[in-house]
Design an enzyme around this catalytic site. Structure first.
Site, mmCIF file in Angstrom:
data_model
loop_
_atom_site.group_PDB
_atom_site.id
_atom_site.type_symbol
_atom_site.label_atom_id
_atom_site.label_comp_id
_atom_site.label_asym_id
_atom_site.label_seq_id
_atom_site.Cartn_x
_atom_site.Cartn_y
_atom_site.Cartn_z
ATOM 1 C CB THR A 165 -0.932 0.021 1.234
ATOM 2 O OG1 THR A 165 -0.122 0.037 2.414
ATOM 3 C CG2 THR A 165 -1.832 -1.205 1.263
ATOM 4 C CD GLU A 179 -5.445 -2.131 1.238
ATOM 5 O OE1 GLU A 179 -5.582 -1.338 0.265
ATOM 6 O OE2 GLU A 179 -5.009 -1.766 2.339
ATOM 7 C CE LYS A 197 -12.324 9.926 14.313
ATOM 8 N NZ LYS A 197 -10.957 9.772 13.797
ATOM 9 C CD1 TRP A 215 -17.065 11.028 13.620
ATOM 10 C CD2 TRP A 215 -17.834 9.909 11.842
ATOM 11 N NE1 TRP A 215 -16.909 9.699 13.868
ATOM 12 C CE2 TRP A 215 -17.368 8.984 12.795
ATOM 13 C CE3 TRP A 215 -18.356 9.443 10.637
ATOM 14 C CZ2 TRP A 215 -17.403 7.610 12.577
ATOM 15 C CZ3 TRP A 215 -18.393 8.088 10.418
ATOM 16 C CH2 TRP A 215 -17.914 7.170 11.381
HETATM 17 N N1 LIG Z 1 -11.571 8.550 -5.615
HETATM 18 C C1 LIG Z 1 -11.152 8.588 -4.346
HETATM 19 N N2 LIG Z 1 -11.674 9.499 -3.484
HETATM 20 C C2 LIG Z 1 -11.266 9.556 -2.196
HETATM 21 N N3 LIG Z 1 -10.334 8.761 -1.683
HETATM 22 C C3 LIG Z 1 -9.771 7.840 -2.473
HETATM 23 C C4 LIG Z 1 -10.145 7.710 -3.830
HETATM 24 N N4 LIG Z 1 -9.433 6.694 -4.352
HETATM 25 C C5 LIG Z 1 -8.644 6.229 -3.372
HETATM 26 N N5 LIG Z 1 -8.816 6.911 -2.232
HETATM 27 C C6 LIG Z 1 -8.135 6.707 -0.948
HETATM 28 O O1 LIG Z 1 -6.957 5.952 -1.177
HETATM 29 C C7 LIG Z 1 -6.961 4.779 -0.368
HETATM 30 C C8 LIG Z 1 -6.229 3.666 -1.036
HETATM 31 O O2 LIG Z 1 -4.939 4.103 -1.379
HETATM 32 P P1 LIG Z 1 -3.677 3.157 -1.467
HETATM 33 O O3 LIG Z 1 -4.060 1.750 -1.620
HETATM 34 O O4 LIG Z 1 -2.819 3.776 -2.511
HETATM 35 O O5 LIG Z 1 -2.928 3.265 -0.087
HETATM 36 P P2 LIG Z 1 -3.166 4.263 1.102
HETATM 37 O O6 LIG Z 1 -4.443 3.890 1.800
HETATM 38 O O7 LIG Z 1 -3.059 5.661 0.569
HETATM 39 O O8 LIG Z 1 -1.929 3.936 2.012
HETATM 40 P P3 LIG Z 1 -1.877 3.037 3.364
HETATM 41 O O9 LIG Z 1 -2.997 2.040 3.274
HETATM 42 O O10 LIG Z 1 -0.572 2.382 3.287
HETATM 43 O O11 LIG Z 1 -2.030 4.006 4.445
HETATM 44 C C9 LIG Z 1 -8.419 4.502 -0.114
HETATM 45 O O12 LIG Z 1 -8.615 3.725 1.044
HETATM 46 C C10 LIG Z 1 -9.005 5.915 0.004
HETATM 47 O O13 LIG Z 1 -8.836 6.409 1.289
HETATM 48 MG MG LIG Z 2 -4.916 2.149 2.823
#
Ligand SMILES: Nc1ncnc2c1ncn2[C@@H]1O[C@H](COP(=O)(O)OP(=O)(O)OP(=O)(O)O)[C@@H](O)[C@H]1O
Ligand SMILES: [Mg+2]
Ligand SMILES: Nc1ncnc2c1ncn2[C@@H]1O[C@H](COP(=O)(O)OP(=O)(O)OP(=O)(O)O)[C@@H](O)[C@H]1O
Ligand SMILES: [Mg+2]
Lengths: 538, 538
Positions: free
Chosen positions: B182, B325, B436, B441
């Protein structure tokens, strides 16, 4: 990764959850319109009906029905409760229907009331049948054939009203979801069993632009019967896409079809060439601005037919090739991006090919009887073989053993094809329809394509007839347009400059109509019987 | 049905057989263009290289590279010979790269020569590494960092020239094909393993019009890095579709990207919002008539950004939501057919949602910490949970146990969302980023969206800071456009009529730049550290 099963309940859920306002319209004398939301509720109740009727956990659920919203309820209620949908072909000979229903061991059959007259005479010969559910598709006040006073008979709507909606769940994607029998063009229909997985994958393959490319902006009308190879997957793909559906119901006349295309603003409609051939003469002065795609297959799409559609409507036909054994869509003939600058007539030739496999499907041609691949040079011809996640491996309990699959896992199609260097399939003929002249092959399909481009020819089928010297020679069986007066010799003169000399048919026979199979294909079996004693001079 | 495995070799074969003339272009200082035919030959040879290097049958093959044609060779050669592709994120801190490469037990790493300077310092801490293959991406005559005199080092092109092409075959679709970690936005990156099956299904899902809808008419440029969640599947979906590919190589500047969009006539290009925010100021007077689709995700797409693209180019951005994921594409935000008559600003609001799941994916929102579904009324918010064939069930050997999956098989995303009655997801925030305030929220995402619509605001991130009475209150961290002079109070006045009173940030801090993560997302973790001692009055 999650162990997520590719099963039809997930397609159902999509339509129910995301597209409750999209519609399922059924035409005919008693038209009906449901939203997907209403349809989904009815389908869940129908699942309850199957439980109440005591249909076995994996029992076969037969249908003897037109294309309709109720038929679509059955399409999902049966497999999503673990049963197996079995769509009976209403146009087969009674003997064939009886054979197939018994062979599949159908426990229940859902019959359209307008088809009772066809169905009742078979009843005594269907000993395994525990229930017959009648779906009343007739308008108020119409003459109704009486339902026999027999406790096995039920009314669809009465059962549905009394039933509770059920939760759908399918344990294993490899479970059987449905079965179909082949069209019976070349002999007795053979059964094919589809799994949830194969149907799911076929559906998503159909959704891609390499397939049929439908999406939630579409209104889809399958004219191809729901008993003919799952309506080419459209009855699954449309709910998956969230596209509205239009079904012709019992009115399969060209006028009825055109009316639905217009009134229901259909964007995508699929049928065999015979259907579009029937609609064609009605198109003068007609505009169908919404109709964007016309998939067509089941037999070769005459180039002249596709071009006539392009000239009249601005949209050519989209040819697809497939078989009951291939779920059925295996290839589709989109003009490749690299060829879109070609002149229109060259593009028309490309469209008259069967085209490229959908993602997931692989093709090869082999020396008949071997597994040696032939080159993709559009010259070499051989048996077309296919593999992929929605290709059958075997028939369902065939009476005689059939080796459908090669030793290395490819399906033998019984079709003969060439493949060009970009993988586009050109179907030459069915193996059984090739005219074998002096050890060489003549493609009946190609000759028919040329014949049907003649302005005076309405339909043409070419068969091989016995010849004392060459074993077989082509005979052109021609149906003329109304009022046309062209002679056989004139037709041969028209062909002469377009074909190799030895391909020229030895004779032309004028007939009133080409006999058709149960799904509207040219029945060459019947023509061959008719002309079995045809006498050709040496 | 045939027991056909959904594996990447079948995607490879499609590109090789049907689209040998389509191209793979790599930009940067040493541009290169290959046909898919050439690429396929090289990829088969690369399979041979992996054999020659003695990489284990299921060994991890690391990459430390820009988006490039060679990277695409690795994308297929590794999994199609049974190995596991592991794309290392070149922008992580050295400690993280070391941790990840050791955690995945990479046996070999393929490194771009332009990245050697970043990579060499890590070498001593990568004891499992048996080979380092250097891919020279520099132009003739450029300064080259010397390759160490160490037998583990090889030159990519030398190895390739000496290798024999191999046949690809994958036994089991559930075999691992690739792994990604990730982004590390919220903590240390966590590993996810993709199977052949999950990647295959994700690819075909991306091809549907409910997904990204690419096809063989497209020229696709993934600006999103190939180490960021598989370049959102485009590096698999494009070969499956037969679309040409354009890779930026090492030049990720807005100027470089715009140049490629123009010169290569790109039709579809995907990147995180930061990328398009960077390109935006260059678009005045620019026309990109071929560019038809601009998928964007990874973090919320500011409405103002999408609208600016629509105003300048005539095409808005297509928002998609996903996670490493989820392979990653899980939802896409096409304006539904039923809403296409709405006024443009209403459609813009719909596009600012995360949209509908792709076919195969299911969504729900639940009361946090439970599995009780909440209603789809666009009001109720809860943890977003997903299931489907390309959703991860667990992390790869996590250091501490993580319960990614609920007891009933859904993945917990850590995102908070609402869902409307047609299933369209609206992401409210990450659970960890929600402010919060007094037990209620506040969505940082929504505040940012409003802030970034202010003409003087270039970037804005909202974080929660400690508050003596309310626990947390929102702090707006704002980057102004060059030359802008607006005050914090003016910004709050601008917000006031648009939000509930208690949502109004307590303060505005002007900063030079919002800190970014390794993939260009706003790094609120860093902002929170920076403002950890921020003092708010009661
Ligand atoms: N279109 C979108 N709008 C808002 N948020 C988004 C969008 N696409 C992805 N995300 C955010 O990105 C996350 C997924 O990103 P990625 O798998 O790249 O890792 P990360 O969550 O940024 O990093 P880590 O999990 O390691 O903290 C999602 O869970 C969401 O929070
Ligand atoms: Mg993530
Ligand atoms: N586009 C097409 N062009 C030419 N022929 C086609 C096309 N599409 C389908 N066909 C023919 O239809 C066949 C498949 O049809 P179907 O499964 O309906 O049963 P059938 O072959 O007609 O009947 P049976 O197998 O019982 O004899 C193919 O094998 C092919 O011969
Ligand atoms: Mg057949």
């Amino acid at each position: 990764m999650q162990n997520f099963q590719l099963s039809l309940d997930s397609i159902f859920l999509r339509a129910e959850q995301f597209y409750p306002d999209k519609t399922v319209y059924t035409g005919g004398p008693a038209p009906a319109k449901l939203t997907y939301g209403e349809w989904a509720d009815r389908t869940r109740r129908l699942g309850g009906v199957l439980d109440t009727l005591g249909i076995s956990a994996d029992g076969r659920v037969g249908t003897f029905a037109w294309n309709s919203g109720r038929h679509l309820e059955l399409y999902f209620a049966a497999p999503c409760t673990g049963r197996v949908l079995h769509t009976l072909n209403i146009r087969l000979f009674p003997d064939q229907v009886v054979y197939i229903a018994n062979h599949a061991e159908d426990e229940v059959v859902f019959v359209d009331r307008s088809l009772l007259g066809l169905f009742l005479p078979l009843l005594d010969r269907l000993p395994l049948l525990r229930h017959i559910v009648v779906m009343d598709d007739l308008p108020a006040g119409a003459d109704r054939l009486e339902v026999p006073d027999d406790p096995r008979f039920h009314d669809y709507e009465v059962l549905l009203a009394a039933a509770e909606p059920v939760e759908f769940h399918v344990e294993d994607e490899n479970q059987a979801a449905a079965m179909c029998y082949t069209s019976g063009t070349t002999g007795n229909p053979k059964g094919v069993v589809y799994s949830h997985r194969s149907t799911w994958l076929h559906s998503i393959g159909v959704l891609t632009n390499a397939g049929i490319g439908l999406d939630e902006t579409d209104t889809v009308m399958p004219v191809v019967p729901m008993f003919h190879a799952n309506a080419w997957g459209l009855a699954h793909a449309a709910p998956m896409a969230g596209a509205s559906l239009v079904f012709p119901g019992p009115d399969m006349t060209p006028q009825g079809i055109l009316k639905l295309l217009q009134e229901q603003e259909v964007t995508l409609s699929a049928g065999v060439p015979t259907i579009w051939q029937g609609v064609l003469p009605l198109l003068d002065g007609v505009e169908l601005p919404k109709l964007r795609r016309i998939p067509c297959g089941g037999s070769a799409v005459p180039l002249a037919l596709s071009e006539a559609f392009r000239e009249k409507l601005g949209r050519p036909i989209l040819q697809a090739w497939g078989m009951t054994e291939t779920s059925p869509v295996a290839t589709a003939s989109h003009v490749p991006a690299r060829n879109r600058d070609l002149a229109e007539d060259e593009q028309a030739h490309l469209r008259s090919r069967q085209g490229l496999p959908l993602p997931g499907v692989q093709v090869r041609i082999v020396e008949p009887g071997s597994i040696t691949p032939l080159p993709w040079d559009d010259e070499a011809t051989g048996e077309l073989q296919v593999c992929g996640p929605w290709i059958a491996a075997e028939y369902y309990q065939p009476d005689e053993p059939v080796q459908l699959t090669t030793e290395d896992g490819w399906m033998k199609t019984g079709d003969v094809a060439a493949i060009d260097r970009f993988g586009s399939v050109r179907l030459v003929d069915r193996t059984k329809d090739l005219v074998k002249s002096g050890g060489e092959w003549i493609s009946s399909v190609e000759l028919e394509n040329l014949l049907m481009a003649h302005p005076d020819v309405k339909e043409a089928a070419v068969i091989g007839v016995r010849h004392p010297k060459w074993d077989e020679r082509p005979l052109a069986c021609v149906v003329l347009q109304e009022g046309a007066t062209v002679t056989g010799d004139e037709i041969l003169e028209y062909l002469r400059p377009q074909v190799a000399k030895w391909w020229l048919p030895d004779a032309v026979e004028f007939i009133d109509e080409v006999p058709k199979t149960s799904v509207g294909k040219f029945s060459k079996k019947d023509l061959r019987t008719r002309f079995a004693d045809y006498h050709l001079e040496e």
